[in-house]
Design an enzyme around this catalytic site. Structure first.
Site, short mmCIF file in Angstrom:
data_model
loop_
_atom_site.label_atom_id
_atom_site.label_comp_id
_atom_site.label_asym_id
_atom_site.label_seq_id
_atom_site.Cartn_x
_atom_site.Cartn_y
_atom_site.Cartn_z
N ASP A 12 -3.54 22.94 65.80
CA ASP A 12 -3.06 22.31 64.56
C ASP A 12 -4.16 21.57 63.81
O ASP A 12 -3.90 20.63 63.06
CB ASP A 12 -1.90 21.34 64.85
N HIS A 40 -0.65 28.92 61.05
CA HIS A 40 -1.57 28.43 60.03
C HIS A 40 -0.81 28.36 58.71
O HIS A 40 -0.02 29.25 58.40
CB HIS A 40 -2.76 29.38 59.80
N LYS A 139 1.73 40.86 82.01
CA LYS A 139 0.43 41.51 81.83
C LYS A 139 -0.41 41.32 83.09
O LYS A 139 -1.00 42.28 83.62
CB LYS A 139 -0.29 40.93 80.61
#
Length: 430
Positions: A12, A40, A139
């Site tokens: 942030d 963003h 994963k």
């Protein structure tokens, strides 16, 4: 050559605005890690755009954009976000691509994310519940599903059902999930996603071979990195420079600049120790004036003074060549400012950022106090216009960290980014 923009704190920091500015000078903008848990906000010509999984380079009509191999992609969110920016006039046709080796975030992963947070109880991480952690987990356990597998339908369907079976055994009736409904949606994506999928290794190699100017847009930040952040209160990907190299198959010898983005104070979202956090009028000022709400979640951010122990540690890991100091204007009107320059534990000063969160929780910041400034800095357009007290604040950060500050943000728009004149390209670190 590539320029890399990375968050140096807990995210942030305002990376998107710098990426937006730099995108005017690049041919390719790439994301290397994370998913739509990032966020963003970019303001262009009075129009505000929120980016999550999409690279911010889409605001430049000449820039190609890549979601890299190290990313995880929730396909419905990808199309929803694409549709939202197109409605605001951004034409993304032929300019956005996804690595065929990136992993797919299923709705199943998102449901599991929420269940795992409940399972942790008071020790919960504070995730965005976007399914990022469970996707990286599958994963790592080699049971995940890559984008390329979507186009081999029988294999894709089999793997989705296997994942559902495994999670169902773990959570039982707590998992409210319709596998048939998800497969039905992906049968559509089986066709509609094809035009966006590329071999990202070839894509990047071709870009370098053609001497394209490449910008890597970091997501999250170093203190949320799975290896170097405040583990376990971190994201599930490598948010530092290491993730850039592996997530995009970029040679470190092809990286020209690494820009660390640092807020003029410190914020974080979610759980975990935060040495300089302020539970007083200063914290309220930073939260309110700084509009510290998460772009992705809408949650209030925790706020505190600038912590140079964090920035020094972050610099040691990411090897920043320069810094972008953001939101300096939020400090306007504070009579005095404090900056953490060291930590004390049980009355003894420590000289590094601790890995053990039990130690970090005991850390008491050693502050250096600065005089504040009364003149507003918001929306200034030239570094020379800054109050001397603000210049002193900036100079101290440079000297302490040993890295030059090239850019200073004093407002939300791209026009509110000051460029600091430099007497020397190299500063001597403490």
């Amino acid at each position: 050559m590539a320029t890399v923009v990375l968050g140096s704190q807990w995210g942030d920091e305002g990376k998107g605005k710098l990426v937006d500015i730099l995108c005017d000078q690049v041919d390719v903008c790439a994301r290397s890690a994370g998913g739509n848990n990032a966020g963003h906000t970019i303001v262009v010509n009075g129009v505000s755009y929120d980016f999550h999984i999409l690279p911010s380079g889409l605001v430049n009509p000449k820039c190609l954009n890549l979601i890299g191999t190290g990313c995880v992609v929730h396909i419905p969110s990808f199309f929803a976000e694409l549709g939202a920016i197109q409605k605001k006039g951004l034409d993304s046709t032929g300019r956005i691509f996804i690595s065929d080796r990136a992993h797919i975030v299923l709705d199943l992963h998102q449901l599991v994310d929420g269940l795992e947070e409940v399972e942790l109880g008071s020790a919960h991480i504070g995730t965005t519940r976007k399914g990022i952690g469970p996707t990286y987990s599958t994963k790592a356990s080699r049971s995940g599903i890559r984008v390329c597998e979507l186009f081999e339908w029988d294999q894709f369907e089999k793997k989705v059902r296997q994942l559902e079976f495994g999670f169902r055994k773990r959570f039982g009736d707590l998992l409210v999930y319709d596998v048939e409904e998800e497969l039905k949606r992906f049968k559509v994506y089986h066709e509609t996603l094809r035009e966006y999928v590329v071999d990202a290794v070839l894509f990047m190699a071709s870009a370098f071979a053609a001497n394209k100017r490449i910008l890597v847009e970091g997501a999250n930040a170093l203190m949320l990195d799975i290896d170097y952040g405040t583990y376990p209160f971190v994201t599930s990907s490598n948010a530092g420079i290491g993730g850039v190299i592996t997530g995009l198959a970029i040679s470190p010898f092809k990286i020209k600049e690494i820009i660390g983005v640092v807020k003029a104070y410190t914020t974080r979202v979610g759980s975990g120790p935060f040495p300089t956090e302020q539970f007083n009028e200063v914290g309220e000022h930073l939260q309110t004036v700084g509009r510290e709400f998460g772009v992705t979640t809408g949650r209030k951010r925790r706020c505190g003074w600038l912590d140079l122990m964090i920035l020094k540690y972050s610099t040691a890991v990411n090897a920043y060549t320069s810094l972008n100091l953001t939101k300096l204007d939020i400090l306007d009107g504070l009579k005095e400012l404090q900056v953490a320059v060291a930590y004390e534990v049980d009355g003894k000063e420590i000289d590094s950022f601790p890995a053990d969160l039990n130690i970090l929780a005991k850390c008491k910041p050693v502050y250096k106090t600065f005089k504040g400034w009364s003149e507003p800095t918001t929306k200034l357009t030239n570094y020379s216009e800054l109050p001397q007290e603000a210049k002193d604040y900036i100079a101290f950060i440079e000297e302490f960290i040993g890295v030059k500050i090239n850019y200073i943000g004093v407002g939300p728009g791209r026009e509110h980014m000051l460029t600091k004149p430099q007497k020397s390209d190299v500063l001597t670190a403490n």
